[in-house]
Design an enzyme around this catalytic site. Sequence first.
Site, mmCIF file in Angstrom:
data_model
loop_
_atom_site.group_PDB
_atom_site.id
_atom_site.type_symbol
_atom_site.label_atom_id
_atom_site.label_comp_id
_atom_site.label_asym_id
_atom_site.label_seq_id
_atom_site.Cartn_x
_atom_site.Cartn_y
_atom_site.Cartn_z
ATOM 1 N N LYS B 80 3.031 17.689 2.263
ATOM 2 C CA LYS B 80 4.352 16.774 1.909
ATOM 3 C C LYS B 80 4.204 16.741 0.436
ATOM 4 O O LYS B 80 3.259 16.483 -0.085
ATOM 5 C CB LYS B 80 4.282 15.386 2.486
ATOM 6 C CG LYS B 80 5.385 14.603 2.110
ATOM 7 C CD LYS B 80 5.254 12.905 2.898
ATOM 8 C CE LYS B 80 6.425 12.036 2.638
ATOM 9 N NZ LYS B 80 6.352 10.860 3.279
ATOM 10 N N SER B 155 10.201 9.397 6.352
ATOM 11 C CA SER B 155 10.403 10.225 5.140
ATOM 12 C C SER B 155 9.614 11.833 5.331
ATOM 13 O O SER B 155 10.144 12.725 4.658
ATOM 14 C CB SER B 155 9.714 9.415 4.223
ATOM 15 O OG SER B 155 8.377 9.273 4.086
ATOM 16 N N SER B 179 6.764 6.708 8.709
ATOM 17 C CA SER B 179 7.118 8.066 7.898
ATOM 18 C C SER B 179 6.574 9.328 8.546
ATOM 19 O O SER B 179 6.739 10.511 8.346
ATOM 20 C CB SER B 179 6.938 8.177 6.578
ATOM 21 O OG SER B 179 7.957 7.336 6.007
#
Lengths: 96, 490
Positions: B80, B155, B179
């Site tokens: 990420k 997210s 997330s």
Amino acid sequence: MSRNPDLNIDHVARLARLALTPEEKATFAQQLGDVLHHIEQLAKVDVSGVEPSAHAFAVNNVWQEDVARPGLPVEQALHNAPAQRDHMIVVPKVVE
Amino acid sequence: MAGLFYQTIARLSADLAAKKLSAVELTQAVIARAKAVEPRIRAFNSFDESDALAQAAESDARRAAGRSRGSLEGIPIGLKDVIAVQNQPLTASSRMLANFVSPYDATVTTRLKAAGAILFGRLNCDEFAMGSSTENSAFHPTANPWDVTRVPGGSSGGSAAALAAGEAIATLGSDTGGSIRQPAAFCGVVGLKPTYGLVSRYGLIAFASSLDQIGPFARTVGDAAVLLGAIAGHDERDSTSYRVEIPDYAAALEGRRGPWKLGIPKEYFGAGLDPEIGAAVERAIDFYRGLGCEVREVSLPHTQYCLDTYYIIATAEASSNLARYDGIRYGHRASGAKDVVDLYFQSRAEGFGAEVKRRIILGTYVLSSGYYDAYYLRAQKVRTLIRRDFLAAYQQVDALITPTSPIPAFKLGEKSDPLAMYLCDVYTIGVNLAGLPGISVPCGFTAAGLPIGLQLIGQPFQEAQLLAIAHAYEREHEWSQRHPALASSG
């Protein structure tokens, strides 16, 4: 749709060092009014005698040996600076 | 047989060790797959193909010389874009950091490299990890591989979508309020949020420091166990990092088959739960009963306050953490500011997107003079009560079973109201507030073909048991062997 009478967007935006457009102020005041309205139910919880938790598993007094270790070279540390000169970060004048 | 890019770490590691496959071949297959599907998925903010191939060649050379590093030797893993990799972009999917290049490695990055992994790509997410759909990325939304008109969750949407689409063998994300688990549920993969303090946050861009944890996305529980073993453990660079013994998580999977005592928190099965999801979770509960597990209802009475508590604590910490982005030392700097203070105001106005600004305003407000006690301090106390609820439940049971998300993946653009988006996180945020480990495991599909996630919540630092419970379900179900139709067309 609600506005929170206590939420002074201009004041809070100043505290946050954030310039907002008039449109953003109007939108945020309304959206955050809704969120704050939702949050008001927390006032119903009986928290008398309850200790606050800053962390789920608080770790206290974390010490490290006081010894120098290699850090980033100046060039690398400044690599992401928006403006630099002579190994220093350039900013607008702060003293008249 | 599915393509190389859909194999598990376990299978690929065996093939690499047997020299049936090279790391370069595997990395080439993953890159080719990413190039084929990225126009539709857009899971990556960027990827550095030549760097990945160079890492793969080094891995093959190490193996040939008998110096393989560890459990992830030759396995391509995506990160990420909030996790630092030296000399690679680190943007947090924000204009603020659009041109930032990380000068150092996060601790998890160092550990993945030490285990032999090939780090490939910067994965899209909601800006500064704030959101539940990845639509808050300043660069572009990411599509759900199961239905490209829908969100991948957030997210860590890029981390989940890339894995589901075969663009990585495994990925890392971060989880502050769900997330990792919610996008794992939306994309039909396994996602694990470790106990707070198990995985170092050094080199993770901070959102809410008392809630943030890095964790793995993987095709199987076994692969998640391998990844967790590689990244977990004390780190002196994170003062909230815990000193605990790290067991062999992968070995623990087969060690114990239960039966376990499992709790069903009644508050997680109320109004707002999609009936198809409720039914799938009920079937999973029945499965555990069939294994001989004792299943009993438990109560987490403060559940209804989790969302509000979370949005006070998370935004307060975010407003403080994001104060560092001032246009001076790094990040976006506005031009034409009239003085240095104006430079802060203008750089932040230009660099941050709407959701980040909203949360900074809310967080600043709840911390401001006159409101601190009513909001922030009260929320910290309610957090204590929420935590006590879970610990009381663990007096009776080993782990809890809930849905991961009340709804399946929704349409891109469907949730424009911030409060409606926040409500997506109702089943995941309690875990963060209480600092517990939680895992989402695929447990079925809706009639429309969208993945459903089962959430298992464990006791603090008992990841080995949590993974074993999840594995007991997974080994008797075939959900993880299904792939999106994208596979055949791509």
